[in-house]
Motif scaffolding. Structure first.
Motif, short mmCIF file in Angstrom:
data_model
loop_
_atom_site.label_atom_id
_atom_site.label_comp_id
_atom_site.label_asym_id
_atom_site.label_seq_id
_atom_site.Cartn_x
_atom_site.Cartn_y
_atom_site.Cartn_z
N GLY A 65 4.57 14.10 -14.98
CA GLY A 65 3.33 15.00 -14.53
C GLY A 65 2.42 14.46 -13.47
O GLY A 65 1.06 14.63 -13.80
N LEU A 66 2.72 13.48 -12.55
CA LEU A 66 1.86 12.77 -11.78
C LEU A 66 2.10 13.39 -10.45
O LEU A 66 3.08 13.86 -9.81
N PRO A 67 0.92 13.41 -9.60
CA PRO A 67 1.03 13.91 -8.26
C PRO A 67 1.73 12.88 -7.53
O PRO A 67 1.60 11.47 -7.45
N VAL A 68 2.57 13.43 -6.34
CA VAL A 68 3.54 12.55 -5.74
C VAL A 68 3.13 13.00 -4.20
O VAL A 68 2.92 13.98 -3.63
N VAL A 69 2.85 11.76 -3.43
CA VAL A 69 2.55 12.19 -1.91
C VAL A 69 3.67 11.43 -1.19
O VAL A 69 4.02 9.97 -1.30
N GLY A 70 4.11 12.07 -0.22
CA GLY A 70 5.15 11.40 0.80
C GLY A 70 4.34 10.72 2.01
O GLY A 70 3.30 11.49 2.55
N VAL A 71 4.76 9.47 2.49
CA VAL A 71 3.91 8.77 3.47
C VAL A 71 4.73 8.38 4.62
O VAL A 71 5.97 8.31 4.68
N HIS A 72 4.03 8.24 5.80
CA HIS A 72 4.74 7.74 7.11
C HIS A 72 4.93 6.47 6.87
O HIS A 72 3.65 5.71 6.82
N HIS A 73 6.06 5.75 7.19
CA HIS A 73 6.27 4.43 7.01
C HIS A 73 5.42 3.47 8.03
O HIS A 73 5.00 2.43 7.72
N MET A 74 5.10 3.88 9.28
CA MET A 74 4.38 3.10 10.35
C MET A 74 3.01 3.31 9.94
O MET A 74 2.39 2.43 10.37
N GLU A 75 2.62 4.45 9.67
CA GLU A 75 1.11 4.39 9.14
C GLU A 75 0.58 3.42 7.69
O GLU A 75 -0.07 2.74 7.94
N ALA A 76 1.96 3.43 6.99
CA ALA A 76 1.61 2.39 5.93
C ALA A 76 1.52 1.18 6.41
O ALA A 76 0.64 0.28 5.82
N HIS A 77 2.40 0.76 7.44
CA HIS A 77 2.42 -0.66 7.91
C HIS A 77 0.99 -1.07 8.35
O HIS A 77 0.32 -2.03 8.27
N LEU A 78 -0.06 -0.03 8.91
CA LEU A 78 -1.12 -0.02 9.23
C LEU A 78 -2.30 -0.54 8.38
O LEU A 78 -2.95 -1.09 8.43
N TYR A 79 -1.89 0.24 6.94
CA TYR A 79 -2.82 0.24 5.85
C TYR A 79 -2.66 -1.10 5.39
O TYR A 79 -3.49 -1.44 4.19
N ALA A 80 -1.57 -1.73 5.49
CA ALA A 80 -1.22 -3.13 4.76
C ALA A 80 -2.61 -4.15 5.25
O ALA A 80 -2.95 -4.76 4.30
N ASN A 81 -3.10 -3.73 6.22
CA ASN A 81 -4.16 -4.79 6.55
C ASN A 81 -5.58 -4.28 5.54
O ASN A 81 -6.13 -5.35 4.96
N SER A 82 -5.40 -3.30 5.12
CA SER A 82 -6.70 -3.20 4.10
C SER A 82 -6.77 -3.44 2.83
O SER A 82 -7.52 -3.69 1.95
N LEU A 83 -5.44 -4.24 2.56
CA LEU A 83 -5.27 -4.69 1.29
C LEU A 83 -5.83 -5.98 1.28
O LEU A 83 -6.09 -6.44 -0.07
N GLU A 84 -6.07 -6.57 2.40
CA GLU A 84 -6.52 -7.94 2.37
C GLU A 84 -7.68 -8.26 3.37
O GLU A 84 -8.27 -9.46 2.78
N SER A 85 -7.92 -7.50 4.29
CA SER A 85 -9.20 -7.46 4.87
C SER A 85 -10.35 -6.49 4.65
O SER A 85 -9.92 -5.21 5.39
N PRO A 86 -11.29 -6.45 4.02
CA PRO A 86 -12.22 -5.25 3.71
C PRO A 86 -12.68 -4.67 5.18
O PRO A 86 -13.08 -3.62 5.29
N ASP A 87 -12.82 -5.62 5.96
CA ASP A 87 -13.40 -5.35 7.48
C ASP A 87 -12.32 -4.74 8.62
O ASP A 87 -12.68 -4.33 9.47
#
Ligand code: KG4
Ligand code: ZN
Length: 349
Positions: free
Chosen positions: A106-128
């Motif tokens: 019963g969980l919401p599922v969201v499909g994401v774009h692989h290359m947009e996800a590569h961009l978000y990798a930065n926000s895991l390590e650098s708050p700026d």
């Protein structure tokens, strides 16, 4: 099923990495990346093998990830999964697994774009590492230059007209008799060589010099790959001198040519947008000379962000992070969510 906040499970299976991660408010609490080694003998990823390997490993990879995060499936608040682009059979394994798991719990599922996800990798390590920024996304399948005024809204400035830069690294490595993936092998061999010993072209730099020119921000790596291949053939046929030394010089010059083009085009985007914050993403973002040259070009007033090596190549933490944003914004997908091997980049203006 709405998202009420809490740990998000990410699943990545677009190519030859089976990966799962748990991210909670931007913090990775569990992360497993299983790189399939069954492809190495073929010198490239075999789509059918990739899909079958994902099927074999996905249950175990998720179980290990939840264990590492110290949670049970019932503690999760949502699921994010790569829906494309990528190998369709490989994508389908992760996508259907995620949909079944989400439905059962019963969980919401969201499909994401692989290359947009590569961009978000930065926000895991650098708050700026936040918008506005210029982004250079460089992987085995894509070479994209973007401007992001805010998360989720992107202006596509340039892309490759033929091969992706990672693909060129892989093909040149193969021609040089190196292993797969070729990027890290070329970087290693290039350390023993001298760029400039042989000359290779810098495609689309000298002929597209002013902002009004079509292709001012675009890339082309197919010609560079062919020129490198011809140079290798010439040296092999001459049969003189030290072939091993020549191979290192060729690797160094090929890498220098690719990096020159990537850095120059990115700096064009910086000048054009007036935005001096640059985010790198994708497997080629691991390349040391690319990071160093881009960081140096941005001195003194600019800043460059690039994920750590583990978060630069394919991984599920970046997928979970992007899914966390999307779920928190109230977005989720239905059971009709499908894999799209050619999914277009979202939010393009
Ligand atoms: O993002 P990624 O893991 O998978 C795709 O989405 O394609 O990128 C893989 C690509 C491969 O082409 C690989 O050769 C390249 O990234 N790569 C590198 C380096 N490490 C990985 N290219 C240049 N230098 C590296 N150190
Ligand atoms: Zn990737």
């Amino acid at each position: 099923m709405s998202f009420r906040g809490g740990p998000v499970l990410g699943i990545e299976s677009s190519c030859d990495e089976t990966s799962a991660a748990v991210v909670s408010e931007g913090r990775v609490t569990g992360h497993v990346i299983l790189s399939q080694d069954a492809h190495a003998v073929f010198g490239g990823v075999v789509p059918e093998i990739a899909a079958r390997q994902h099927l074999v490993h996905i249950d175990g990879v998720v179980a290990q990830t939840l264990d590492e995060a110290g949670i049970k499936p019932g503690d999760l608040a949502g699921v994010g999964v790569t829906a494309g682009p990528g190998l369709v059979g490989a994508l389908l394994v992760g996508l259907n697994w995620a949909k079944g798991f989400g439905y059962a719990l019963g969980l919401p599922v969201v499909g994401v774009h692989h290359m947009e996800a590569h961009l978000y990798a930065n926000s895991l390590e650098s708050p700026d590492a936040t918008p506005p920024f210029v982004a250079l996304l460089v992987s085995g399948g894509h070479t994209l230059l973007l401007y992001a005024p805010e998360w989720g809204t992107y202006e596509l400035l340039g892309s490759t007209r033929d091969d992706a830069v990672g693909e060129a690294f892989d093909k040149v490595a193969r021609r040089l008799g190196l292993g797969f993936p070729g990027g890290p092998e070329i970087e290693k061999l290039a350390r023993q060589g001298l760029a400039g010993t042989y000359g290779l072209p810098r495609p689309m730099l000298s002929t597209r010099e002013s902002p009004g020119d079509a292709g001012y921000f675009d890339f082309s790596f197919s010609g560079l790959k062919t020129a490198t291949s011809l140079l290798i053939a010439e040296i092999e046929q001459a049969g003189t001198g030290d072939l091993d030394a020549a191979r290192a010089h060729i690797a160094a010059e090929f890498q220098a040519a690719a990096v020159d083009v990537l850095v120059t085009k990115t700096m064009r985007a910086v000048e054009h947008t007036g935005c001096r914050r640059v985010l790198l993403g994708g497997g080629v973002a691991r390349n040391g000379p690319l990071r160093e040259k881009l960081a140096a070009a941005l001195e003194p007033a600019g800043s460059m962000f690039a994920p750590s090596p583990r978060l630069s190549t394919d991984n599920a933490a970046m997928v979970a992070r992007l899914a966390e944003y999307r779920l928190a914004a109230g977005q989720s997908d239905g059971l009709d969510l499908n894999a799209d091997p050619a999914l277009s980049f979202p939010g393009l203006s």
